[in-house]
Design a protein around this motif. Structure first.
Motif, PDB file in Angstrom:
ATOM      1  N   UNK A  19      39.363 -13.214  59.752  1.00 44.12           N
ATOM      2  CA  UNK A  19      40.466 -13.597  60.634  1.00 44.12           C
ATOM      3  C   UNK A  19      40.122 -13.144  62.040  1.00 44.12           C
ATOM      4  N   UNK A  20      40.309 -14.042  63.009  1.00 41.83           N
ATOM      5  CA  UNK A  20      40.079 -13.686  64.414  1.00 41.83           C
ATOM      6  C   UNK A  20      41.155 -12.710  64.873  1.00 41.83           C
ATOM      7  N   UNK A  21      40.827 -11.868  65.843  1.00 42.87           N
ATOM      8  CA  UNK A  21      41.822 -10.899  66.320  1.00 42.87           C
ATOM      9  C   UNK A  21      43.103 -11.560  66.854  1.00 42.87           C
ATOM     10  N   UNK A  22      43.004 -12.713  67.532  1.00 46.14           N
ATOM     11  CA  UNK A  22      44.208 -13.381  68.058  1.00 46.14           C
ATOM     12  C   UNK A  22      45.084 -13.895  66.922  1.00 46.14           C
ATOM     13  N   UNK A  23      44.454 -14.363  65.844  1.00 42.06           N
ATOM     14  CA  UNK A  23      45.227 -14.809  64.688  1.00 42.06           C
ATOM     15  C   UNK A  23      45.907 -13.629  64.010  1.00 42.06           C
ATOM     16  N   UNK A  24      45.196 -12.492  63.964  1.00 42.56           N
ATOM     17  CA  UNK A  24      45.751 -11.304  63.321  1.00 42.56           C
ATOM     18  C   UNK A  24      47.001 -10.842  64.058  1.00 42.56           C
ATOM     19  N   UNK A  25      46.980 -10.883  65.403  1.00 41.89           N
ATOM     20  CA  UNK A  25      48.149 -10.460  66.178  1.00 41.89           C
ATOM     21  C   UNK A  25      49.337 -11.387  65.924  1.00 41.89           C
ATOM     22  N   UNK A  26      49.098 -12.695  65.896  1.00 42.27           N
ATOM     23  CA  UNK A  26      50.207 -13.615  65.660  1.00 42.27           C
ATOM     24  C   UNK A  26      50.728 -13.468  64.236  1.00 42.27           C
ATOM     25  N   UNK A  27      49.855 -13.177  63.292  1.00 42.93           N
ATOM     26  CA  UNK A  27      50.304 -12.968  61.915  1.00 42.93           C
ATOM     27  C   UNK A  27      51.121 -11.693  61.804  1.00 42.93           C
ATOM     28  N   UNK A  28      50.705 -10.655  62.517  1.00 48.59           N
ATOM     29  CA  UNK A  28      51.464  -9.405  62.508  1.00 48.59           C
ATOM     30  C   UNK A  28      52.849  -9.612  63.146  1.00 48.59           C
ATOM     31  N   UNK A  29      52.899 -10.391  64.215  1.00 51.02           N
ATOM     32  CA  UNK A  29      54.186 -10.664  64.862  1.00 51.02           C
ATOM     33  C   UNK A  29      55.088 -11.465  63.935  1.00 51.02           C
ATOM     34  N   UNK A  30      54.494 -12.399  63.191  1.00 53.23           N
ATOM     35  CA  UNK A  30      55.263 -13.201  62.245  1.00 53.23           C
ATOM     36  C   UNK A  30      55.839 -12.316  61.140  1.00 53.23           C
ATOM     37  N   UNK A  31      55.012 -11.419  60.592  1.00 56.92           N
ATOM     38  CA  UNK A  31      55.494 -10.517  59.536  1.00 56.92           C
ATOM     39  C   UNK A  31      56.558  -9.565  60.072  1.00 56.92           C
ATOM     40  N   UNK A  32      56.400  -9.116  61.313  1.00 56.65           N
ATOM     41  CA  UNK A  32      57.412  -8.237  61.915  1.00 56.65           C
ATOM     42  C   UNK A  32      58.736  -8.989  62.074  1.00 56.65           C
ATOM     43  N   UNK A  33      58.657 -10.261  62.426  1.00 59.49           N
ATOM     44  CA  UNK A  33      59.855 -11.081  62.565  1.00 59.49           C
ATOM     45  C   UNK A  33      60.550 -11.225  61.213  1.00 59.49           C
ATOM     46  N   UNK A  34      59.762 -11.366  60.149  1.00 60.40           N
ATOM     47  CA  UNK A  34      60.345 -11.489  58.817  1.00 60.40           C
ATOM     48  C   UNK A  34      61.033 -10.196  58.380  1.00 60.40           C
ATOM     49  N   UNK A  35      60.525  -9.047  58.854  1.00 61.34           N
ATOM     50  CA  UNK A  35      61.120  -7.763  58.477  1.00 61.34           C
ATOM     51  C   UNK A  35      62.418  -7.469  59.227  1.00 61.34           C
ATOM     52  N   UNK A  36      62.671  -8.167  60.356  1.00 63.88           N
ATOM     53  CA  UNK A  36      63.897  -7.928  61.129  1.00 63.88           C
ATOM     54  C   UNK A  36      65.111  -8.378  60.328  1.00 63.88           C
ATOM     55  N   UNK A  37      66.237  -7.672  60.492  1.00 68.30           N
ATOM     56  CA  UNK A  37      67.449  -8.128  59.806  1.00 68.30           C
ATOM     57  C   UNK A  37      67.907  -9.452  60.419  1.00 68.30           C
ATOM     58  N   UNK A  38      68.499 -10.323  59.608  1.00 68.31           N
ATOM     59  CA  UNK A  38      68.943 -11.621  60.146  1.00 68.31           C
ATOM     60  C   UNK A  38      70.033 -11.437  61.199  1.00 68.31           C
TER      61      UNK A  38
END
Length: 164
Positions: free
Chosen positions: A17-36
């Motif tokens: 995984x490229x570093x830029x993809x890893x950052x966007x994936x981490x941001x996506x997972x962080x968004x999923x962890x946020x309460x609705x």
């Protein structure tokens, strides 16, 4: 040969995984962890839309009030005697006094002559009325030739009468 079920297992390798993809994936997972968030929350576009609608309604209402005449139109009512054959003759206002709708007129009455008001037009005492109507107008002030007010006009005032 040794038993494969006993061999040590290791996890499968992670894909590259490229570093830029890893950052966007981490941001996506962080968004999923946020309460609705609340579903009823308002955003600025909704508020601006509501303000625009209220503003347009205010402009239309203001234009209506400016366009409305300050004093209601006045219509003159004349008392007429109606014969069985439909002939009408203007008579004294006192013949129609007693009711707001104009004398003793009834569509089903068998008593003739009948007295009622004739609204607008040209009505000279002793002659047939012309240019008006027996239908009571609404939103106007109706006065007899003697000055008696039959109906006060204007927005929200006075009731419309029944015609013939």
């Amino acid at each position: 040969m040794p038993d494969p079920a006993r061999w040590p297992t290791r996890p499968p390798p992670e894909p590259f995984v490229l570093p830029s993809q890893r950052r966007s994936e981490e941001a996506y997972r962080a968004q999923l962890r946020k309460p609705p968030t609340r579903s009823g929350s308002t955003n600025s576009a909704t508020v601006m839309g509501a303000v625009a609608i209220v503003g347009i309604a205010a402009v239309i209402g203001g234009a209506y009030l400016l366009d409305r005449p300050s004093k209601p139109e006045t219509v003159t009512a004349s008392c007429v005697r109606e014969e069985r054959n439909g002939a009408r003759t203007v008579v004294a206002d006192s013949q129609c006094s007693g009711t707001g709708s104009g004398g003793s007129y009834s569509k089903t009455s068998t008593t003739w002559p009948q007295y009622r008001y004739y609204y607008g037009g040209n009505a000279q005492l002793g002659q047939a009325p012309t240019g008006g109507s027996t239908i009571k107008p609404s939103n106007v002030e109706i006065k007899t030739k003697s000055g008696t007010v039959i109906q006060r006009g204007g927005l929200g005032r006075g009731g419309g009468g029944s015609g013939s």
